[in-house]
Design an enzyme around this catalytic site. Structure first.
Site, short mmCIF file in Angstrom:
data_model
loop_
_atom_site.label_atom_id
_atom_site.label_comp_id
_atom_site.label_asym_id
_atom_site.label_seq_id
_atom_site.Cartn_x
_atom_site.Cartn_y
_atom_site.Cartn_z
CG HIS A 46 48.08 22.40 60.19
ND1 HIS A 46 49.42 22.70 60.09
CD2 HIS A 46 47.95 21.11 59.84
CE1 HIS A 46 50.06 21.62 59.69
NE2 HIS A 46 49.20 20.63 59.53
N1 UDP Z 1 53.50 25.21 52.81
C1 UDP Z 1 53.18 25.96 51.68
N2 UDP Z 1 52.31 27.01 51.82
C2 UDP Z 1 51.74 27.33 53.01
C3 UDP Z 1 52.08 26.55 54.16
C4 UDP Z 1 52.95 25.48 54.02
O1 UDP Z 1 53.71 25.71 50.59
O2 UDP Z 1 50.97 28.30 53.08
C5 UDP Z 1 54.41 24.06 52.66
C6 UDP Z 1 55.56 24.00 53.63
O3 UDP Z 1 56.66 24.74 53.20
C7 UDP Z 1 55.87 22.52 53.69
C8 UDP Z 1 54.51 21.90 53.56
O4 UDP Z 1 53.69 22.87 52.95
O5 UDP Z 1 56.65 22.14 52.57
C9 UDP Z 1 54.04 21.51 54.92
O6 UDP Z 1 52.72 21.29 54.92
P1 UDP Z 1 51.87 21.19 56.27
O7 UDP Z 1 52.42 22.06 57.33
O8 UDP Z 1 50.45 21.37 55.83
O9 UDP Z 1 52.00 19.65 56.61
P2 UDP Z 1 52.88 18.84 57.65
O10 UDP Z 1 54.29 18.93 57.18
O11 UDP Z 1 52.64 19.43 58.99
O12 UDP Z 1 52.35 17.46 57.54
#
Ligand code: UDP
Length: 361
Positions: free
Chosen positions: A202
């Protein structure tokens, strides 16, 4: 505590429980800014993790600056009239993090940052600015890994402000291990016991251009020759696929299982059941390291270097040949096994609350 986006919600699940122990002299209230607001990106996490927002700022969707301005106005009003906090905690690296930290600083309220000090040193990432700027105005800096400490010292923060506490995201994994293992997502997806690869993508650098999405489609085509590919799709990515009219051609791949963003238990169950993970997420690099599942992060850098130096994460350029080499190593059992970084033990929230108590005394 000010939270606003999916990864924030996951990082605070244990705070209400730990604060309850100190009910006599400390209480904690959760402010949800409304940055992520729908059922799949917000409500489901509060429900599953058994927490609830005490205040909701209800910011409207808009540009980052518009949203941050709304958060600052809403939070200032809340903190000056309805709830006078002695300390504000912000979490992670989203726009709500920076808006919360700036507001508290302007109101002369001490601020603590959970997941402080992480740096990708990549100024093309909007999150990097949120991290650097929030840390500049924060008083208490809670770091998840050693690199955070070193980065903050280099930026002129004092050692006294920094606490190496570990990772509250892992606290949530540990606390809900049973519920995660009980998730029925594998039956729901009807993969028929086939090995599968879990994918999320994303970041603007990967999904905001037609070329980026084409590369992604080629990669999925390659991996799906031997594996099912489960891809819970972020709202940003589906919006780009629709904008470039590519959704249909992605969906024509019968081995690709697109899902909506999944709930926490289901997603964690997929992490532990997958053959390996392909992602550009921040948090998933850490969760896979804790689970010792190989993770190929398609980015040139990471703000979480311990997942590479200690854990099962690798930074891999978005090139089929190099990705194929890594997959080969995983399949032949030659991929690194990984270690869990220090203090990722399910007790980081406790350490943070203890430090806050001392500070407020
Ligand atoms: N996650 C979730 N469902 C999904 C995709 C991600 O629960 O369909 C969780 C994932 O396990 C992690 C968090 O969301 O704990 C990460 O979010 P994201 O990748 O949006 O954010 P980033 O960490 O890149 O800021």
């Amino acid at each position: 505590m000010v939270v606003g986006a999916r990864p924030n919600f996951i990082k605070i699940s244990q705070f209400p429980r730990v604060f309850k122990k100190y009910r006599g002299d400390l209480q904690c209230k959760i402010v949800h800014t409304g940055q992520h607001y729908d059922d799949k990106m917000s409500t489901v996490f509060f429900k599953q993790l058994g927490i609830h927002p005490d205040f909701y700022l209800d910011v409207k969707p808009g540009t980052p600056a518009t949203q941050m301005a709304q958060i600052m106005l809403g939070l200032e009003s809340l903190l000056s009239t309805r709830y006078r906090a002695d300390l504000v905690l912000v979490v992670g690296d989203v726009n709500s993090t920076l808006a919360g930290a700036l507001t508290a600083n302007k109101m002369n309220i001490p601020v603590g940052h959970v997941e402080s000090g992480l740096r990708s040193f990549d100024r093309d990432m909007p999150e990097e600015f949120n991290r650097v700027l929030a840390d500049q105005v924060c008083d208490l800096l809670f770091v998840t890994e050693k690199s955070g400490e070193a980065n903050l010292l280099k930026e002129g923060k004092s050692r006294k402000q920094i606490s190496f506490v570990g990772n509250t995201m892992i606290d949530t994994l540990v606390a809900f291990d049973k519920e995660i293992k009980r998730s029925d997502i594998l039956d729901k997806l009807s993969l028929g016991g086939r090995p599968f690869v879990l994918m999320t993508m994303h970041r603007p650098s990967n999904v905001d251009t037609r070329e980026g999405l084409r590369k992604l489609q080629d990669l999925i085509g390659f991996i799906s020759r031997r594996y099912a590919v489960v891809f819970p799709i972020h709202p940003r990515t589906i919006a780009r696929l629709r904008e470039f009219r590519m959704e249909r051609s992605f969906k024509s791949n019968k081995n690709l299982f697109f899902t909506e963003p999944l709930d926490y238990f289901a997603f964690q169950k997929l992490i532990i059941s997958s053959s390996f993970i392909v992602t550009d997420s921040g948090g998933i690099q850490e969760e896979s390291t804790f689970r010792k599942v190989p993770c190929l992060t398609l980015r040139p850098n990471t703000e979480r270097p311990s997942t590479v130096s200690l854990g099962t994460n690798s930074l891999v350029p978005f090139e089929l040949e190099t990705i194929a080499e890594h997959i080969g190593r995983i399949e032949s059992g030659k991929y690194k096994k990984g270690k869990i970084p220090p203090f990722w033990d399910g007790r980081s929230t406790e350490r943070i609350v203890k430090t806050i108590r001392q500070f407020l005394r």
